[in-house]
Write a protein that holds these residues in place. Structure first.
Motif, PDB file in Angstrom:
ATOM      1  N   GLN A  52       0.815  -1.216   0.000  1.00 11.25           N
ATOM      2  CA  GLN A  52       0.000   0.000   0.000  1.00 11.25           C
ATOM      3  C   GLN A  52       0.847   1.264   0.000  1.00 11.25           C
ATOM      4  OE1 GLN A  52      -3.521   0.178  -0.306  1.00 11.25           O
ATOM      5  NE2 GLN A  52      -2.970  -1.882  -0.949  1.00 11.25           N
ATOM      6  N   THR A  53       2.099   1.144   0.401  1.00 13.30           N
ATOM      7  CA  THR A  53       3.002   2.302   0.410  1.00 13.30           C
ATOM      8  C   THR A  53       4.036   2.199  -0.716  1.00 13.30           C
ATOM      9  OG1 THR A  53       4.404   1.226   2.073  1.00 13.30           O
ATOM     10  CG2 THR A  53       2.701   2.733   2.881  1.00 13.30           C
ATOM     11  N   ASP A  54       3.736   1.392  -1.723  1.00 16.75           N
ATOM     12  CA  ASP A  54       4.586   1.221  -2.907  1.00 16.75           C
ATOM     13  C   ASP A  54       5.991   0.714  -2.585  1.00 16.75           C
ATOM     14  OD1 ASP A  54       2.672   1.846  -4.832  1.00 16.75           O
ATOM     15  OD2 ASP A  54       2.983   3.995  -4.523  1.00 16.75           O
ATOM     16  N   ARG A  55       6.092  -0.126  -1.587  1.00 15.81           N
ATOM     17  CA  ARG A  55       7.359  -0.775  -1.252  1.00 15.81           C
ATOM     18  C   ARG A  55       7.269  -2.240  -1.677  1.00 15.81           C
ATOM     19  NH1 ARG A  55       8.463   0.628   4.940  1.00 15.81           N
ATOM     20  NH2 ARG A  55      10.267  -0.709   4.497  1.00 15.81           N
ATOM     21  N   LYS A  56       7.117  -2.463  -2.967  1.00 19.52           N
ATOM     22  CA  LYS A  56       6.842  -3.803  -3.503  1.00 19.52           C
ATOM     23  C   LYS A  56       7.973  -4.795  -3.213  1.00 19.52           C
ATOM     24  CE  LYS A  56       3.092  -2.349  -5.667  1.00 19.52           C
ATOM     25  NZ  LYS A  56       1.761  -2.768  -5.532  1.00 19.52           N
ATOM     26  N   ASP A  57       9.221  -4.362  -3.320  1.00 16.77           N
ATOM     27  CA  ASP A  57      10.331  -5.279  -3.052  1.00 16.77           C
ATOM     28  C   ASP A  57      10.332  -5.719  -1.595  1.00 16.77           C
ATOM     29  OD1 ASP A  57      11.232  -5.288  -5.685  1.00 16.77           O
ATOM     30  OD2 ASP A  57      12.551  -3.571  -5.359  1.00 16.77           O
ATOM     31  N   ASP A  58      10.045  -4.781  -0.692  1.00 19.77           N
ATOM     32  CA  ASP A  58       9.945  -5.146   0.725  1.00 19.77           C
ATOM     33  C   ASP A  58       8.772  -6.089   0.954  1.00 19.77           C
ATOM     34  OD1 ASP A  58      12.153  -3.591   1.476  1.00 19.77           O
ATOM     35  OD2 ASP A  58      10.910  -1.796   1.742  1.00 19.77           O
ATOM     36  N   ALA A  59       7.682  -5.874   0.221  1.00 19.81           N
ATOM     37  CA  ALA A  59       6.514  -6.756   0.333  1.00 19.81           C
ATOM     38  C   ALA A  59       6.891  -8.176  -0.091  1.00 19.81           C
ATOM     39  CB  ALA A  59       5.361  -6.227  -0.509  1.00 19.81           C
ATOM     40  N   MET A  78       2.107 -12.658  -3.739  1.00 19.88           N
ATOM     41  CA  MET A  78       3.453 -12.385  -4.232  1.00 19.88           C
ATOM     42  C   MET A  78       3.487 -12.501  -5.755  1.00 19.88           C
ATOM     43  SD  MET A  78       7.137 -13.925  -2.993  1.00 19.88           S
ATOM     44  CE  MET A  78       6.770 -15.626  -3.314  1.00 19.88           C
ATOM     45  N   ALA A  79       2.822 -13.509  -6.293  1.00 19.03           N
ATOM     46  CA  ALA A  79       2.781 -13.682  -7.742  1.00 19.03           C
ATOM     47  C   ALA A  79       2.137 -12.474  -8.416  1.00 19.03           C
ATOM     48  CB  ALA A  79       2.021 -14.959  -8.088  1.00 19.03           C
ATOM     49  N   ALA A  80       1.134 -11.892  -7.775  1.00 20.49           N
ATOM     50  CA  ALA A  80       0.435 -10.737  -8.354  1.00 20.49           C
ATOM     51  C   ALA A  80       1.374  -9.547  -8.550  1.00 20.49           C
ATOM     52  CB  ALA A  80      -0.745 -10.352  -7.476  1.00 20.49           C
ATOM     53  N   ILE A  81       2.344  -9.400  -7.662  1.00 26.39           N
ATOM     54  CA  ILE A  81       3.321  -8.315  -7.817  1.00 26.39           C
ATOM     55  C   ILE A  81       4.103  -8.505  -9.113  1.00 26.39           C
ATOM     56  CG2 ILE A  81       5.464  -7.324  -6.896  1.00 26.39           C
ATOM     57  CD1 ILE A  81       4.311  -7.795  -4.072  1.00 26.39           C
ATOM     58  N   TYR A  82       4.516  -9.746  -9.384  1.00 30.20           N
ATOM     59  CA  TYR A  82       5.285 -10.006 -10.602  1.00 30.20           C
ATOM     60  C   TYR A  82       4.409  -9.870 -11.849  1.00 30.20           C
ATOM     61  CZ  TYR A  82       9.112 -11.236  -7.606  1.00 30.20           C
ATOM     62  OH  TYR A  82      10.110 -11.173  -6.668  1.00 30.20           O
ATOM     63  N   GLU A  84       1.920  -7.778 -12.111  1.00 30.01           N
ATOM     64  CA  GLU A  84       1.800  -6.326 -12.255  1.00 30.01           C
ATOM     65  C   GLU A  84       3.037  -5.734 -12.932  1.00 30.01           C
ATOM     66  OE1 GLU A  84       2.151  -3.039  -8.915  1.00 30.01           O
ATOM     67  OE2 GLU A  84       0.253  -4.127  -8.735  1.00 30.01           O
ATOM     68  N   ARG A  85       4.182  -6.310 -12.658  1.00 28.41           N
ATOM     69  CA  ARG A  85       5.445  -5.841 -13.251  1.00 28.41           C
ATOM     70  C   ARG A  85       5.656  -6.384 -14.662  1.00 28.41           C
ATOM     71  NH1 ARG A  85       9.548  -6.695  -8.094  1.00 28.41           N
ATOM     72  NH2 ARG A  85       8.855  -4.860  -6.933  1.00 28.41           N
ATOM     73  N   MET A  88       5.495 -12.378 -16.450  1.00 28.09           N
ATOM     74  CA  MET A  88       4.505 -13.447 -16.473  1.00 28.09           C
ATOM     75  C   MET A  88       5.129 -14.819 -16.203  1.00 28.09           C
ATOM     76  SD  MET A  88       1.780 -11.848 -16.661  1.00 28.09           S
ATOM     77  CE  MET A  88       0.628 -13.186 -16.853  1.00 28.09           C
ATOM     78  N   ALA A  89       6.383 -15.005 -16.584  1.00 33.59           N
ATOM     79  CA  ALA A  89       7.034 -16.293 -16.329  1.00 33.59           C
ATOM     80  C   ALA A  89       7.152 -16.548 -14.826  1.00 33.59           C
ATOM     81  CB  ALA A  89       8.406 -16.334 -16.987  1.00 33.59           C
ATOM     82  N   LEU A  90       7.588 -15.535 -14.086  1.00 38.07           N
ATOM     83  CA  LEU A  90       7.706 -15.700 -12.633  1.00 38.07           C
ATOM     84  C   LEU A  90       6.323 -15.794 -11.987  1.00 38.07           C
ATOM     85  CD1 LEU A  90       9.559 -16.085 -10.287  1.00 38.07           C
ATOM     86  CD2 LEU A  90       9.895 -13.609 -10.166  1.00 38.07           C
ATOM     87  N   TYR A  91       5.369 -15.026 -12.492  1.00 31.29           N
ATOM     88  CA  TYR A  91       3.984 -15.113 -12.001  1.00 31.29           C
ATOM     89  C   TYR A  91       3.471 -16.551 -12.143  1.00 31.29           C
ATOM     90  CZ  TYR A  91      -1.103 -14.918 -12.245  1.00 31.29           C
ATOM     91  OH  TYR A  91      -2.437 -15.169 -12.067  1.00 31.29           O
ATOM     92  N   ASP A  92       3.589 -17.113 -13.356  1.00 35.81           N
ATOM     93  CA  ASP A  92       3.115 -18.476 -13.598  1.00 35.81           C
ATOM     94  C   ASP A  92       3.846 -19.476 -12.712  1.00 35.81           C
ATOM     95  OD1 ASP A  92       1.219 -17.789 -15.554  1.00 35.81           O
ATOM     96  OD2 ASP A  92       2.687 -17.968 -17.183  1.00 35.81           O
ATOM     97  N   SER A  93       5.151 -19.307 -12.584  1.00 36.33           N
ATOM     98  CA  SER A  93       5.957 -20.211 -11.777  1.00 36.33           C
ATOM     99  C   SER A  93       5.515 -20.196 -10.309  1.00 36.33           C
ATOM    100  CB  SER A  93       7.427 -19.827 -11.893  1.00 36.33           C
ATOM    101  OG  SER A  93       8.210 -20.579 -11.014  1.00 36.33           O
ATOM    102  N   LEU A  94       5.296 -19.000  -9.766  1.00 34.84           N
ATOM    103  CA  LEU A  94       4.868 -18.892  -8.365  1.00 34.84           C
ATOM    104  C   LEU A  94       3.472 -19.455  -8.157  1.00 34.84           C
ATOM    105  CD1 LEU A  94       6.308 -15.372  -7.510  1.00 34.84           C
ATOM    106  CD2 LEU A  94       6.971 -17.551  -6.455  1.00 34.84           C
TER     107      LEU A  94
END
Length: 190
Positions: A52-59, A78-82, A84-85, A88-94
């Motif tokens: 919510q505070t745009d600290r995605k890497d910390d999330a 966590m997959a949703a962050i990837y 959003e970025r 898609m390969a990491l999203y699918d993998s997670l």
């Protein structure tokens, strides 16, 4: 502790109160620093506050910690962050890893695919994908995911993703999803 976690969640997202994710993040950080045996769900809440505070890497770091502590449902977060970025390969993998580890929330993976995208697969690939989706949605539903019931309803109602059109079966899934508190199902019934 569950009440404190519920209140923290409300304050992160501004539910029934003003949103204050930065303050909540600070409070949770202190709680985790002072208690090495804290409930792992605090890591999930801290990840939400960071998002919510745009600290995605910390999330992501907090989601990873939560998963190490057994909070498997945050694989999808966590997959949703990837996703959003655009990774898609990491999203699918997670999402696939979450499914294999027993995450009900990951069981919806690919269930929202458009029929047009589904039809682009070869016949054998469509059959395999349909069987995989049917299996993982049923498994997710058996673990209590109302969202899986919703996607089963959608696909049986519309006859998409290889599911036969069956309004009676669709209605049964809609009712099961509503009993599980899935808002999408409740809204459709209403």
């Amino acid at each position: 502790e569950r009440a404190a976690q519920g209140l923290a969640r409300f304050r992160i997202f501004g539910l029934f109160c003003e949103a204050e994710p930065e303050a909540v993040a600070t409070e949770i950080e202190q709680r985790l620093n002072n208690n090495t045996d804290a409930d792992p769900f605090w890591h999930v809440l801290l990840a939400y506050a960071y998002e919510q505070t745009d600290r995605k890497d910390d999330a992501v770091g907090q989601y990873e910690q939560a998963i190490r502590c057994g909070e498997l449902e945050c694989y999808a977060d966590m997959a949703a962050i990837y996703k959003e970025r655009g990774n898609m390969a990491l999203y699918d993998s997670l999402m696939e890893e979450g499914i294999s580890k027993g995450s009900a929330s990951c069981s919806i993976h690919q269930a929202d695919m458009s029929e047009e995208d589904f039809q682009e697969f070869k016949v054998d690939e469509r059959r395999q994908l349909h069987e995989k989706l049917a299996s993982q949605l049923e498994k997710g539903l058996s673990m209590g995911s109302g969202l899986c019931a919703y996607y089963l309803w959608v696909n049986y109602y519309c006859g998409t993703l290889g599911f036969p059109e069956d309004e009676l079966k669709a209605a049964q899934y809609l009712k099961r999803g509503a009993r599980l508190g899935e808002v999408n199902c409740i809204e459709r019934i209403a």
